[in-house]
Design an enzyme around this catalytic site. Structure first.
Site, short mmCIF file in Angstrom:
data_model
loop_
_atom_site.label_atom_id
_atom_site.label_comp_id
_atom_site.label_asym_id
_atom_site.label_seq_id
_atom_site.Cartn_x
_atom_site.Cartn_y
_atom_site.Cartn_z
N LYS A 1 70.49 -15.49 -11.83
CA LYS A 1 70.31 -15.94 -13.13
C LYS A 1 70.63 -17.52 -13.38
O LYS A 1 69.87 -18.35 -13.92
CB LYS A 1 71.30 -15.19 -13.86
N LYS B 1 82.24 -13.53 -12.82
CA LYS B 1 82.00 -12.22 -11.86
C LYS B 1 83.29 -11.36 -12.06
O LYS B 1 84.30 -12.07 -12.52
CB LYS B 1 81.64 -12.53 -10.48
N ARG B 2 83.31 -10.12 -11.73
CA ARG B 2 84.39 -9.57 -11.86
C ARG B 2 85.36 -10.16 -10.81
O ARG B 2 85.18 -10.79 -9.84
CB ARG B 2 84.19 -8.12 -11.06
N LYS C 1 85.29 -11.63 -3.66
CA LYS C 1 84.61 -12.77 -4.45
C LYS C 1 85.29 -14.38 -4.44
O LYS C 1 84.51 -14.93 -4.62
CB LYS C 1 84.39 -12.34 -5.84
N HIS D 1 75.19 0.31 -2.45
CA HIS D 1 75.59 -1.18 -3.18
C HIS D 1 76.81 -1.75 -2.50
O HIS D 1 77.07 -2.93 -3.17
CB HIS D 1 75.78 -0.99 -4.78
N THR E 1 73.60 -10.73 -8.62
CA THR E 1 72.70 -11.04 -9.21
C THR E 1 72.88 -12.28 -10.09
O THR E 1 71.94 -12.97 -10.87
CB THR E 1 72.13 -9.83 -10.24
#
Length: 842
Positions: free
Chosen positions: A681, A569-570, A575, A378, A677
C-alpha cells in the site's frame, strides 16, 4: 490570478471519480430526499448528520440491488463453478465510498450532496468501520472479495457477523486501553438479514455406531442466521455476496428440559448460545485454545457447508427442487479456500456430511474432499499454529474427532508404505501430537485434506517447503504452491489517493485501475520534469491534509516539510517496533549532541493495536509514548524530530495516513513476516521503503529495482547462521556505543523519570531472550537511515525513486493474486467482461 479551487471543485475535476451527468445527479437528489423522508419519523423533523449519511447510503445501495439480483440470476443460469472463501475475519472498513467508486457514482453523489448543501466527506465520516478482523489476514480477505467480483468470479465470502469487532484503542497516560467496538449500534445499511436460509449447527452429544452408519445424537443446537452484504466489482455490473452468520438460540432452547419453573432462567440462558458470534478474538499471529473460539470455527464451517451443499443440489434460480445428487461432480462445481487453519474443520465436516448423511463410502468421499479444498498458510511462527487439545475436541465435536482419527490412520498408513521403518517421520507427520496432552495439529489436517497448499510470498512458500512442512513437501511436492499477496487498487489508490490516481491517469489513461501492470508505462516519465513535479505536489497535498487531521487529534504541531516516517501494523515483537524506537533514540541523541548541524527533519509515526493479553506488546506501546513525551517537549530538538503514536489504527486511518507517508518501515526479522500487505500500500501511494529482505519486500525490490528501496539487515541465511553460532545481545551492546547509550537511557529511566524501572522487562528481553535479534540489525539499520536522510535532501532524486516504485507495483494488485488462485487452484477462468446492467434492454 484565479482563486484557489475549493475542495469540491477540485474533486469535480478528478475524472477517475466518474461522470456527474445532469439526469444522474437529479435522480440521486430525488432518491436521497425520498430516503431522508422515510428516515425521519413523525416525532423528529430536524435531520442529523447521521440521518443524511443513512439517506445517502440507502440511495447508493439502491444502485446495487438490481445488479445484485441480476448477478445471482446470471450465476444460476450459467451454473459456473463457484468459489467459497471461508475466513474467520473480513476486515472491510467503510463501504460507502468504495461502493461509489466501483459503481462510478462518486462525482455524481458529490455534486448531488453539494447542491443540497451537504459536504460528502462529513457524511462519509459518519460510517463505522466494519472491523471484523485483526490485521493482514482479515484485510487480505476483504481485498480478495473486491478482486473476485472485479474478475467476474462466482465467488462468496463466508464468515461470522461479530457483534463486536476489533476493540477501539484509547491511549490513556501512555497506555493502551481497550473499549468494545459497538459497530452495529446505529444499524448497518449494507447488510440484509436472510432468515429464510437459517441453518442448525450441532455441538456436544455423542456418537452411535450402527450397521448402516454412524449417528451423532443428543446434540445441542444453535441456529446460524445469515446476513448478506453486496460486493460490487469495478464497473462490470457484477455484485457478489459476503454472507456472515449470526448465532441465534432456537425457540425450544433449554425449555424442553426438566427445568420446571426455570422458565425465566431458560430464556436468559439463550445468551450462552448467542455468545458464539458476540466478539472477534483480538489475537494476531497467536493461538489461544479457548472453547468459544473452537465453537466459532465449527459454527462458520457447519453453516457454510450446509449452504454450499444446498446450492450444489439445486440448479435453477429460485428453485428448491433437488436437481443434483451425484456428489462426484462436487469438485467440478465447488472450490473451497481455507484462509489459514481457522476453518480447517471444513475437512472433517465435509467428510461427515458425505459419509454419515449422504452415505458415500470413505474413499469416494475423501477424493471429493481433497479435490474441493485448498489451504492458505499465513505464518511460520510456532505460537500461531493451531493445536487443539483432543480432550476439548472430544467434548465439543465427538464425531469429528472420530473422523480426524480415521483420516490420520489412513494418512499414516500411506506414510509408512512410502517410508518403511521411519518411525520418527510418522511421529512428525501425524495429525495428532502425542506428549503432555494430546493435540490435533490443524495445519497437518489441512495439508492432508487439500489438493493445494500455498504460502503468501515466494520466500514464505520456500520456507514452508524447506522447514515447517518439509516432510509433507517431500511426500506430495505437487500440492505446494506460492500465491504472493496483493491489495485492491480500487480502495488503496483510486479511493484513498484520488490525486495520485488522476496524475497517473493523465499520463497513461484509466485502464491501469483494472490492469495494474500498466503502471510499468510510467517508467518513460521518470525524467519528465512536469511528472516529477506533479507526483511531488500530490504527496505534499496529502501530507498537509494528514497534518491537519493529526493536529486536530494531538497536541503536537506537525512540520509538513519533515519526512513522514511511518510504521503502522499490529504491535508484535517480530515486527520489531523496538528497532524503530532505537533509531528514534539514536537520532535524538545525535541532534542533542550537535544541535547546529543541518539534520533532515522527521515526523515519526508508529501505530497499531496490541492484543489485550500480550504484555510485551503493551509495554512497547508505553515505550513509544514515553519516547514521544521526552522528544516532543525538548526545545533543543524543535520541529526537527517529532514522535507520534497513531491511536486506534484501523482501515479508515490507513486510508488517510498511507497516502501521506514518505518512508515505509518494513523491518521484521528476515523469515518471520509471511508477506505483509501494508508494504504494498505504501509503495503504491508514493512512499519509499526501508526494509529487510522478508516477505513480499523481496519481490518489491525485484519489481522496482533493489537500488530503489532501502534494504538492510540479515537475510534468512544470516539469521540461520547466527542461530547456529548463538545470538549474544551483549556483544552488540558492548561494541556499539550509540546502542549502549540508547539501552542505558531506557533502562535508567531517562524516558520514565517518574518510574525509573518502568521498562526493565523490555531491556531484559532485548539483552537476554530476544528471539528476533533486534541488536543484530541495529548497526545496518542506522546506516541505512542515514542514506534515507541524505536522499530526502534531494527531492528530485527522491521522487524519481518514488516513480520507479509506483511503476513496479503492478504485481501487487490482488487482481493478479486472484487470477492465479483462479487458474492454478480453483480451476476457473477470470474475465474482465461486463455483464449487462439491470436497465440495459439487451
Amino acid at each position: 490570478m484565479s482563486k484557489p479551487l475549493s475542495d469540491h471543485d477540485r474533486r469535480k475535476q478528478i475524472s477517475v471519480r466518474g461522470l456527474a451527468g445532469v439526469e444522474n445527479v437529479s435522480d440521486l437528489k430525488q432518491n436521497f430526499n425520498r430516503h431522508l423522508h422515510f428516515t425521519l419519523v413523525k416525532d423528529r423533523n430536524v435531520a442529523t448528520k447521521r440521518d443524511y449519511y443513512f439517506a445517502l447510503a440507502n440511495t447508493v445501495r439502491d444502485h446495487l440491488i438490481g445488479r445484485w439480483i441480476r448477478t445471482q440470476q446470471y450465476y444460476y443460469e450459467k451454473d459456473p463453478k463457484r468459489v467459497y472463501y471461508i475466513s474467520l475475519e473480513f476486515y472491510m472498513g467503510r463501504t460507502l465510498q468504495n461502493t461509489m467508486v466501483n459503481l462510478g457514482l462518486e462525482n455524481a453523489c458529490d455534486e448531488a450532496m453539494y447542491q443540497l448543501g451537504l459536504e460528502m466527506e462529513e457524511l462519509e465520516d459518519m460510517e463505522e468501520d466494519a472491523g471484523l478482523g485483526n490485521g493482514g489476514l482479515g484485510r487480505l480477505a476483504a481485498c480478495f472479495l473486491d478482486s473476485m467480483a472485479s474478475l467476474g468470479l462466482a465467488a462468496y465470502g463466508y464468515g461470522i457477523r461479530y457483534e463486536f469487532g476489533i476493540f477501539n484503542q484509547k491511549i490513556v497516560n501512555g497506555w493502551q486501553v481497550e473499549e468494545a467496538d459497538d459497530w452495529l449500534r446505529y444499524g448497518n445499511p449494507w447488510e440484509k438479514a436472510r432468515p429464510e436460509y437459517m441453518r442448525p449447527v450441532h455441538f456436544y452429544g455423542r456418537t452411535e455406531h450402527h450397521p448402516d452408519g454412524v449417528k451423532w445424537v443428543d446434540t445441542q443446537v444453535v441456529l446460524a442466521l445469515p446476513y448478506d452484504t453486496p460486493i460490487p466489482g469495478y464497473r462490470n455490473n457484477i455484485v457478489n455476496t459476503m454472507r456472515l452468520w449470526s448465532a441465534k438460540a432456537p425457540c425450544e432452547f433449554n425449555l424442553k428440559d426438566f427445568n420446571v419453573g426455570g422458565y425465566i432462567q431458560a430464556v436468559l440462558d439463550r445468551n450462552l448460545a448467542e455468545n458464539i458470534s458476540r466478539v472477534l478474538y483480538p489475537n494476531d499471529n497467536f493461538f489461544e485454545g479457548k472453547e468459544l473460539r473452537l465453537k466459532q470455527e465449527y459454527f462458520v464451517v457447519s453453516a457454510t457447508l450446509q449452504d454450499i451443499i444446498r446450492r450444489f443440489k439445486v440448479s435453477k434460480f429460485g428453485s428448491r427442487e433437488i436437481a443434483r445428487t451425484d456428489f462426484s461432480k462436487l469438485p467440478d462445481k465447488v472450490a473451497i479456500q481455507l484462509n489459514d487453519t481457522h476453518p480447517a474443520m471444513a475437512i472433517p465436516e465435509l467428510m461427515r456430511v458425505l459419509v454419515d448423511e449422504e452415505k458415500l463410502n470413505w474413499e469416494t468421499a475423501w477424493d471429493i474432499c481433497v479435490r474441493t479444498c485448498a489451504y492458505t498458510n499465513h505464518t511460520v511462527l510456532p505460537e500461531a499454529l493451531e493445536r487443539w487439545p483432543v480432550e476439548l475436541f472430544a467434548h465439543l465435536l465427538p464425531r469429528h474427532l472420530e473422523i480426524v482419527y480415521e483420516i490420520n490412520r489412513r494418512h499414516l498408513e500411506r506414510v509408512a508404505a512410502k517410508y518403511p521403518g521411519d518411525v520418527d517421520r510418522l511421529r512428525r507427520m501425524s495429525l495428532i501430537e502425542e506428549g503432555g496432552q494430546k493435540r490435533i495439529n490443524m495445519a497437518h489436517l489441512c495439508i492432508v485434506g487439500s489438493h493445494a497448499v500455498n504460502g503468501v510470498a515466494q520466500i514464505h512458500s520456500d520456507i514452508l517447503k524447506a522447514t515447517v512442512f518439509k516432510d509433507f513437501y517431500e511426500m506430495e511436492p505437487h500440492k505446494f504452491q506460492n500465491k504472493t499477496n496483493g491489495i485492491t487498487p480500487r480502495r488503496w489508490l483510486v479511493m484513498c489517493n484520488p490525486g495520485l490516481a488522476e496524475v497517473i491517469a493523465e499520463r497513461i489513461g484509466e485502464d491501469f485501475i483494472r490492469d495494474l501492470d500498466q503502471l510499468r508505462n510510467l517508467i518513460k516519465f521518470v525524467n519528465d520534469e512536469a511528472f516529477i513535479r506533479d507526483i511531488a505536489k500530490v504527496k505534499q497535498e496529502n501530507k498537509m491534509k494528514f497534518a491537519v487531521h493529526l493536529e486536530e487529534h494531538y497536541k503536537v504541531k506537525i512540520n509538513p516539510n519533515s519526512m513522514f516516517d511511518v510504521q503502522v501494523k499490529r504491535i508484535h515483537e517480530y515486527k520489531r517496533q523496538l528497532l524503530n524506537c532505537l533509531h528514534i533514540i539514536t537520532y535524538y541523541n545525535r541532534i542533542k549532541k550537535d544541535p547546529n548541524k543541518q539534520w533532515t527533519p522527521r515526523t515519526i509515526m508508529i501505530g497499531g493495536k496490541a492484543a489485550p493479553g500480550y504484555h510485551t506488546a503493551k509495554m512497547i506501546i508505553r515505550l513509544i509514548t514515553a519516547i514521544g513525551e521526552v522528544v516532543n517537549n525538548d526545545p533543543v530538538v524543535g520541529d526537527r524530530l517529532k514522535v507520534i503514536f497513531l491511536e486506534n489504527y484501523r482501515v479508515t486511518l490507513a486510508e488517510k495516513g498511507i497516502p501521506a507517508a514518505d518512508l515505509s518501515e518494513q523491518i521484521s526479522t528476515a523469515g518471520t513476516e509471511a508477506s505483509g500487505t501494508g508494504n504494498m500500500k505504501f509503495m503504491l501511494n508514493g512512499a519509499l521503503t526501508i526494509g529487510t529482505m522478508d516477505g513480499a519486500n523481496v519481490e518489491m525490490a525485484e519489481e522496482a529495482g533493489e537500488e530503489n528501496l532501502f534494504i538492510f539487515g540479515m537475510r534468512v541465511d544470516d539469521v540461520e547462521a547466527l542461530d547456529k553460532r548463538g545470538y549474544h545481545a551483549e556483544e552488540y551492546y558492548n561494541r556499539l556505543p550509540e546502542l549502549k547509550q540508547a539501552i542505558d537511557q531506557i533502562a535508567g529511566g531517562f524516558f520514565s523519570p517518574k518510574q525509573h524501572d518502568l521498562f526493565k522487562e523490555i531491556v531484559n528481553m532485548l539483552m537476554h531472550h530476544d528471539r528476533f535479534k533486534v541488536f543484530a540489525d541495529y548497526e545496518d539499520y542506522i546506516k541505512c537511515q542515514e542514506k534515507v536522510n541524505a536522499l530526502y535532501k534531494n527531492p528530485k532524486e527522491w521522487t524519481k525513486k518514488v516513480i520507479y516504485n509506483i511503476a513496479g507495483c503492478g504485481k501487487f494488485s490482488s487482481d493478479r493474486t486472484i487470477a492465479q488462485y483462479a487458474r492454478e487452484i480453483w480451476g476457473v477462468e477470470p474475465t474482465l467482461e461486463k455483464i449487462p446492467a439491470p436497465d440495459d434492454k439487451h
